[in-house]
Design a protein around this motif. Structure first.
Motif, PDB file in Angstrom:
ATOM      1  N   ASP A  42       1.153   2.943  18.784  1.00 21.18           N
ATOM      2  CA  ASP A  42       0.253   3.080  17.642  1.00 21.18           C
ATOM      3  C   ASP A  42       1.061   3.690  16.507  1.00 21.18           C
ATOM      4  O   ASP A  42       1.466   4.855  16.588  1.00 21.18           O
ATOM      5  CB  ASP A  42      -0.909   4.024  17.968  1.00 21.18           C
ATOM      6  N   PHE A  43       1.315   2.918  15.462  1.00 18.24           N
ATOM      7  CA  PHE A  43       2.129   3.457  14.374  1.00 18.24           C
ATOM      8  C   PHE A  43       1.800   2.773  13.058  1.00 18.24           C
ATOM      9  O   PHE A  43       1.134   1.732  13.009  1.00 18.24           O
ATOM     10  CB  PHE A  43       3.625   3.343  14.697  1.00 18.24           C
ATOM     11  N   VAL A  44       2.283   3.402  12.003  1.00 18.35           N
ATOM     12  CA  VAL A  44       2.038   2.918  10.648  1.00 18.35           C
ATOM     13  C   VAL A  44       3.371   2.770   9.941  1.00 18.35           C
ATOM     14  O   VAL A  44       4.307   3.544  10.185  1.00 18.35           O
ATOM     15  CB  VAL A  44       1.098   3.887   9.896  1.00 18.35           C
ATOM     16  N   VAL A  45       3.470   1.763   9.070  1.00 17.79           N
ATOM     17  CA  VAL A  45       4.645   1.564   8.229  1.00 17.79           C
ATOM     18  C   VAL A  45       4.250   1.888   6.797  1.00 17.79           C
ATOM     19  O   VAL A  45       3.267   1.344   6.273  1.00 17.79           O
ATOM     20  CB  VAL A  45       5.171   0.113   8.329  1.00 17.79           C
ATOM     21  N   LEU A  46       4.998   2.805   6.167  1.00 15.18           N
ATOM     22  CA  LEU A  46       4.716   3.256   4.801  1.00 15.18           C
ATOM     23  C   LEU A  46       5.899   2.917   3.897  1.00 15.18           C
ATOM     24  O   LEU A  46       7.053   2.937   4.339  1.00 15.18           O
ATOM     25  CB  LEU A  46       4.493   4.771   4.771  1.00 15.18           C
ATOM     26  N   ASP A  47       5.597   2.657   2.626  1.00 11.25           N
ATOM     27  CA  ASP A  47       6.691   2.479   1.676  1.00 11.25           C
ATOM     28  C   ASP A  47       7.069   3.822   1.059  1.00 11.25           C
ATOM     29  O   ASP A  47       6.523   4.878   1.435  1.00 11.25           O
ATOM     30  CB  ASP A  47       6.349   1.426   0.620  1.00 11.25           C
ATOM     31  N   ASP A  48       7.983   3.797   0.094  1.00 11.60           N
ATOM     32  CA  ASP A  48       8.459   5.046  -0.508  1.00 11.60           C
ATOM     33  C   ASP A  48       7.370   5.803  -1.255  1.00 11.60           C
ATOM     34  O   ASP A  48       7.493   7.013  -1.476  1.00 11.60           O
ATOM     35  CB  ASP A  48       9.621   4.752  -1.466  1.00 11.60           C
ATOM     36  N   GLY A 104       1.032  -1.900  19.783  1.00  7.28           N
ATOM     37  CA  GLY A 104       2.089  -2.848  19.469  1.00  7.28           C
ATOM     38  C   GLY A 104       1.633  -4.099  18.758  1.00  7.28           C
ATOM     39  O   GLY A 104       2.440  -4.993  18.479  1.00  7.28           O
ATOM     40  N   ARG A 105       0.357  -4.183  18.420  1.00  7.99           N
ATOM     41  CA  ARG A 105      -0.176  -5.356  17.732  1.00  7.99           C
ATOM     42  C   ARG A 105      -0.390  -5.042  16.254  1.00  7.99           C
ATOM     43  O   ARG A 105      -0.938  -3.982  15.910  1.00  7.99           O
ATOM     44  CB  ARG A 105      -1.507  -5.792  18.343  1.00  7.99           C
ATOM     45  N   LEU A 106       0.006  -5.960  15.406  1.00  6.57           N
ATOM     46  CA  LEU A 106      -0.207  -5.805  13.967  1.00  6.57           C
ATOM     47  C   LEU A 106      -1.684  -6.029  13.659  1.00  6.57           C
ATOM     48  O   LEU A 106      -2.205  -7.136  13.851  1.00  6.57           O
ATOM     49  CB  LEU A 106       0.655  -6.816  13.201  1.00  6.57           C
TER      50      LEU A 106
END
Length: 382
Positions: A357-363, A374-376
């Protein structure tokens, strides 16, 4: 099925790995390593952090936990992934016995049917009340405030199939200490809130098993230099986790920074206390049957009392960073601490063996992607 994300700035969140690579297999984190690999999705330096966990949220995007329909809980989860939330605990306000019983039953149903591709994981139910102090009711309906009744609570517990995770109670009301002891034995997290408790009354509750403070400072007796009250007791007790609504409205930047300086990041759990107006325009809404006016994103009852918020977890993190708190610590408060405070060991942290379970952040700390198992489940359009 394997997924590899590489060339990222990974916050575990306690450690920072840059550049880093994370390998996921069958929904579980298999490996985290330093460096960039050829076979993987290149994140071009974006931030990867544990999914946010909101353990105190009443609603969002028109959905209200007190409506109590299982489909609405699912829809809340579907919308929350936009803000990086991968797990949450829908929270009720004080209500009638019949409605709380119905809500408990519906939460039990939706947890049983949960599918991660539909939205954020529901971890259980948080009952904020009805066993609180009318003097500190805040935006709670006084018609339904009542004394602690363990028999009544057990009806909710059984209806939910044991899915009640948290309950907020005022420790000074008649029968509260015995009630706290009883629900603690069930494994329920007891929170102190909507309370006028003295220091001694709060300490008795902590000894009895209470381990969290419900939205610290808000709707509770404040600190006085001759009677530090429930706030002082919770700050002092290292076993107590501290909920904080960091919308910079419920709490000033100065008090947020003071608490952070006193206790550090490992006891502060960010919560939104969000209501159904979150994500929607200003206007008139309801919270537990009470009319709420939202103006400039601020929620108030008709008498001016603050009534929850329109805060989101990604915004709370941005707010903390804007007042000088390091991003690493803000992420700890949004993921690691909320998970630890409710006894969840395989979420809120990125390490081998844990759920992916994770998040992708920009700057700019904008949520770009959200993954659950693991699923988008969410990707922002560019």
């Amino acid at each position: 099925m394997e997924l590899i994300l590489t060339n990222a700035k990974i916050y575990t969140p306690t450690e920072i790995i840059e550049p880093g690579t994370i390998v996921i297999e069958d929904g579980i984190i298999k490996q985290i390593m330093e460096g960039k690999v050829k076979d993987g999705i290149d994140l071009e330096g974006k931030i990867v952090a544990p999914g946010f966990i909101d353990t105190h949220i009443h609603g969002c995007y028109g959905f209200d936990a007190n409506d109590g329909e299982s489909s609405r809980f699912q829809m809340m989860g579907k919308m929350l992934v936009r803000h990086g939330v991968t797990s949450f605990i829908p929270t009720t306000v004080t209500d009638s016995h019949e409605n709380l019983l119905r809500i408990s039953r519906e939460v039990g149903k939706i947890i049983e049917k949960y599918k991660e591709d539909k939205g954020a994981r529901i971890l259980g139910l948080h009952l904020e009340g009805p066993y609180i102090n009318p003097k500190k009711k805040g935006a709670q309906n006084p018609e339904y405030i009542r004394k602690p009744d363990f028999g009544e609570f057990m009806e909710y517990w059984k209806a939910s199939n044991g899915s009640i995770r948290e309950i907020t109670i005022a420790p000074e009301v008649e029968g509260a200490i015995e009630f706290i002891e009883n629900v603690t034995r069930l494994g329920v997290i007891v929170q102190l809130g909507h309370t006028d408790a003295t220091y001694e009354e709060a300490k008795r509750a902590i000894i009895a098993g209470a381990t969290k403070a419900t939205h610290l400072f808000n709707a509770m007796r404040g600190i006085h230099h001759r009677e530090v009250g429930v706030v002082g007791a919770c700050l002092e007790s290292e076993s107590v986790y501290l909920e904080m609504i960091c919308d910079l409205i419920h709490l000033s930047p100065q008090i947020i920074k003071l608490v952070y300086k006193l206790v550090g990041p490992y006891r502060i759990a960010l919560v939104t206390d969000a209501i159904s107006a979150t994500g929607l325009p200003d206007g008139r809404y309801t919270l537990g049957g009470l009319d709420v006016i939202v103006q400039g994103g601020i929620c108030r009852l008709l008498d001016g009392t603050l009534a929850g918020s329109t805060l989101t977890m990604d915004k709370a993190i941005k707010n903390l960073v804007s007042i000088g708190i390091p991003l690493r610590d803000a992420l700890i408060m949004a993921s690691y601490v909320p998970a630890k405070a409710i006894g969840e060991r395989d979420i809120g942290i990125l390490r081998p063996g844990c759920k992916a379970d994770f998040v992708v952040l920009d700057d700019n700390l904008i949520v770009v992607q959200t993954y659950i198992n693991g699923r988008l489940v969410f990707e922002r359009n560019t």
